[in-house]
Design a protein around this motif. Structure first.
Motif, PDB file in Angstrom:
ATOM      1  N   ARG A 195       1.069  -1.277   0.127  1.00  0.00           N
ATOM      2  CA  ARG A 195       0.215  -0.044  -0.029  1.00  0.00           C
ATOM      3  C   ARG A 195       0.713   1.280  -0.059  1.00  0.00           C
ATOM      4  O   ARG A 195       0.605   2.206   0.689  1.00  0.00           O
ATOM      5  CB  ARG A 195      -0.852  -0.023   1.318  1.00  0.00           C
ATOM      6  N   THR A 196       1.945   1.225  -0.622  1.00  0.00           N
ATOM      7  CA  THR A 196       2.904   2.359  -0.758  1.00  0.00           C
ATOM      8  C   THR A 196       2.310   3.592  -1.305  1.00  0.00           C
ATOM      9  O   THR A 196       1.506   3.085  -2.538  1.00  0.00           O
ATOM     10  CB  THR A 196       4.217   1.910  -1.427  1.00  0.00           C
ATOM     11  N   THR A 197       2.654   4.659  -1.093  1.00  0.00           N
ATOM     12  CA  THR A 197       2.142   5.947  -1.608  1.00  0.00           C
ATOM     13  C   THR A 197       3.206   6.682  -2.041  1.00  0.00           C
ATOM     14  O   THR A 197       3.326   7.275  -3.289  1.00  0.00           O
ATOM     15  CB  THR A 197       1.124   6.708  -0.762  1.00  0.00           C
ATOM     16  N   HIS A 198       4.346   6.656  -1.466  1.00  0.00           N
ATOM     17  CA  HIS A 198       5.603   7.645  -1.616  1.00  0.00           C
ATOM     18  C   HIS A 198       6.773   6.987  -1.615  1.00  0.00           C
ATOM     19  O   HIS A 198       6.847   6.124  -0.694  1.00  0.00           O
ATOM     20  CB  HIS A 198       5.672   8.817  -0.661  1.00  0.00           C
ATOM     21  N   VAL A 199       7.729   7.019  -2.647  1.00  0.00           N
ATOM     22  CA  VAL A 199       8.826   6.174  -2.947  1.00  0.00           C
ATOM     23  C   VAL A 199       9.819   7.136  -2.714  1.00  0.00           C
ATOM     24  O   VAL A 199      10.061   8.239  -3.361  1.00  0.00           O
ATOM     25  CB  VAL A 199       8.811   5.578  -3.955  1.00  0.00           C
ATOM     26  N   TYR A 200      10.881   6.901  -1.626  1.00  0.00           N
ATOM     27  CA  TYR A 200      12.082   7.650  -1.443  1.00  0.00           C
ATOM     28  C   TYR A 200      13.295   6.858  -2.046  1.00  0.00           C
ATOM     29  O   TYR A 200      13.480   5.746  -1.706  1.00  0.00           O
ATOM     30  CB  TYR A 200      12.293   7.935  -0.089  1.00  0.00           C
ATOM     31  N   VAL A 201      14.018   7.495  -2.968  1.00  0.00           N
ATOM     32  CA  VAL A 201      15.049   7.161  -3.788  1.00  0.00           C
ATOM     33  C   VAL A 201      16.262   7.558  -3.487  1.00  0.00           C
ATOM     34  O   VAL A 201      16.510   8.794  -3.478  1.00  0.00           O
ATOM     35  CB  VAL A 201      14.731   7.200  -5.128  1.00  0.00           C
ATOM     36  N   VAL A 202      17.376   6.909  -2.963  1.00  0.00           N
ATOM     37  CA  VAL A 202      18.858   7.295  -2.761  1.00  0.00           C
ATOM     38  C   VAL A 202      19.541   6.014  -3.458  1.00  0.00           C
ATOM     39  O   VAL A 202      19.127   4.920  -3.856  1.00  0.00           O
ATOM     40  CB  VAL A 202      19.035   7.412  -1.394  1.00  0.00           C
ATOM     41  N   GLY A 203      20.973   6.383  -3.511  1.00  0.00           N
ATOM     42  CA  GLY A 203      22.000   5.576  -4.004  1.00  0.00           C
ATOM     43  C   GLY A 203      22.815   5.978  -4.986  1.00  0.00           C
ATOM     44  O   GLY A 203      22.780   7.221  -5.366  1.00  0.00           O
ATOM     45  N   LEU A 204      23.165   5.182  -5.865  1.00  0.00           N
ATOM     46  CA  LEU A 204      23.870   5.416  -7.111  1.00  0.00           C
ATOM     47  C   LEU A 204      23.506   4.795  -8.329  1.00  0.00           C
ATOM     48  O   LEU A 204      22.936   3.752  -8.372  1.00  0.00           O
ATOM     49  CB  LEU A 204      25.539   4.637  -6.815  1.00  0.00           C
ATOM     50  N   ALA A 205      23.770   5.507  -9.264  1.00  0.00           N
ATOM     51  CA  ALA A 205      24.002   6.817  -9.498  1.00  0.00           C
ATOM     52  C   ALA A 205      22.993   7.483  -9.727  1.00  0.00           C
ATOM     53  O   ALA A 205      22.021   7.203 -10.609  1.00  0.00           O
ATOM     54  CB  ALA A 205      25.065   7.049 -10.549  1.00  0.00           C
ATOM     55  N   GLY A 206      23.176   9.015  -9.371  1.00  0.00           N
ATOM     56  CA  GLY A 206      22.039   9.825  -9.388  1.00  0.00           C
ATOM     57  C   GLY A 206      21.592   9.816 -10.850  1.00  0.00           C
ATOM     58  O   GLY A 206      20.099  10.177 -11.284  1.00  0.00           O
ATOM     59  N   ASP A 207      22.509  10.191 -11.911  1.00  0.00           N
ATOM     60  CA  ASP A 207      22.114  10.378 -13.193  1.00  0.00           C
ATOM     61  C   ASP A 207      21.710   9.329 -14.089  1.00  0.00           C
ATOM     62  O   ASP A 207      21.447   9.448 -15.133  1.00  0.00           O
ATOM     63  CB  ASP A 207      23.039  11.069 -13.899  1.00  0.00           C
ATOM     64  N   TYR A 208      21.879   8.019 -13.323  1.00  0.00           N
ATOM     65  CA  TYR A 208      21.248   6.884 -14.139  1.00  0.00           C
ATOM     66  C   TYR A 208      20.482   5.864 -13.266  1.00  0.00           C
ATOM     67  O   TYR A 208      19.308   6.199 -13.648  1.00  0.00           O
ATOM     68  CB  TYR A 208      22.470   5.943 -14.481  1.00  0.00           C
ATOM     69  N   CYS A 209      20.766   5.043 -12.877  1.00  0.00           N
ATOM     70  CA  CYS A 209      19.810   4.144 -11.805  1.00  0.00           C
ATOM     71  C   CYS A 209      18.852   4.885 -11.034  1.00  0.00           C
ATOM     72  O   CYS A 209      17.779   4.496 -11.037  1.00  0.00           O
ATOM     73  CB  CYS A 209      20.583   2.943 -11.202  1.00  0.00           C
ATOM     74  N   VAL A 210      19.430   5.704 -10.178  1.00  0.00           N
ATOM     75  CA  VAL A 210      18.401   6.722  -9.337  1.00  0.00           C
ATOM     76  C   VAL A 210      17.461   7.237  -9.931  1.00  0.00           C
ATOM     77  O   VAL A 210      16.090   7.120  -9.657  1.00  0.00           O
ATOM     78  CB  VAL A 210      19.312   7.541  -8.314  1.00  0.00           C
ATOM     79  N   ARG A 211      17.771   7.781 -11.228  1.00  0.00           N
ATOM     80  CA  ARG A 211      16.894   8.775 -12.024  1.00  0.00           C
ATOM     81  C   ARG A 211      16.006   7.890 -12.632  1.00  0.00           C
ATOM     82  O   ARG A 211      14.815   8.053 -12.507  1.00  0.00           O
ATOM     83  CB  ARG A 211      17.737   9.336 -12.852  1.00  0.00           C
TER      84      ARG A 211
END
Length: 240
Positions: free
Chosen positions: A161-177
């Protein structure tokens, strides 16, 4: 009482040895330095953050993203690209940057860095396992007709029942994005915590942020209200 309109999940993207200095084959500058902030989020109680997913690039040795697997003509990592064709539909393709060999299955470079506190991770998702397809997103590759792989992440988020997803990690301009953008496409509110990521090409980060935000991703600060919303419950209890 819990707010039914806010049920967050954390996705920690590819905090692996090959993406981190000093020895990673595709090391992202300062990539290792974000582990303490990520650990703070991972340590939040399940009542605050019930779902904590970590992803791994988990490539076979013959993966299409490795420049060394392209020999006719030879290709250079970082500099050259390859056309990736949908294995089930030759009319669908995209162009992808090529990389050094990295995160090969069952090698030390594919392991989580020891600084990452994995004890709180509830689920781990392996991605990039198909040798014929690049997969930056934790959800699926950018091939849609038909879709050639699906990690099950969207179903997992919905089951919780997730509503909001917080994304962190590597790399910001590829897999995180890519992960954050696909979270938006799947109907979730997606946040990239800026202090919790680093980029392959840091000089392009501002442009990358603008493009993400154009799709609907919200790039937020650690001191911003979006992260404070996660932390406020634990602060009341004196646990942070």
């Amino acid at each position: 009482m819990a707010d039914p309109a806010f049920r967050p999940a954390l996705v920690v993207v590819d905090m692996q040895e090959d993406f981190c200095p000093p020895n990673g084959s595709l090391a992202v500058a300062e990539g290792r330095s974000i582990a303490p902030l990520i650990n703070t989020l991972l340590a939040l109680p399940s009542t605050t953050l019930p779902l904590k997913v970590a992803t791994k690039d988990w490539h076979p040795p013959d993966h299409i993203s490795f420049a060394s697997n392209h020999t006719s003509p030879p290709r250079r990592p970082f500099l050259d690209t390859a056309t990736i064709i949908n294995p089930s539909n030759p009319s669908e393709s995209y162009t992808s940057r090529l990389w050094p060999v990295h995160c090969v299955q069952h090698t030390p470079g594919a392991a989580f860095i020891p600084e990452l506190d994995t004890t709180h991770i509830t689920h781990t998702i392996d991605k990039g396992t198909d040798p014929k397809v690049e997969m930056y997103s934790a959800f699926y590759p950018p091939l849609h007709n038909p879709r050639v792989a699906d990690s099950g992440l969207a179903d997992l988020l919905r089951a919780n029942r997730t509503t909001h997803v917080y994304v962190v990690g590597l790399a910001g301009d590829y897999c995180v994005r890519s992960t954050a953008e696909d979270a938006v496409r799947e109907g979730f509110v997606a946040y990239v915590v800026e202090e919790g990521t680093r980029s392959v090409d840091p000089g392009q980060w501002e442009a990358c942020k603008s493009e993400m935000e154009g799709i609907g991703v919200k790039v937020v600060k650690w001191e911003g209200e979006e992260v404070r919303r996660l932390l406020k419950g634990t602060e009341k209890n004196g646990t942070t």
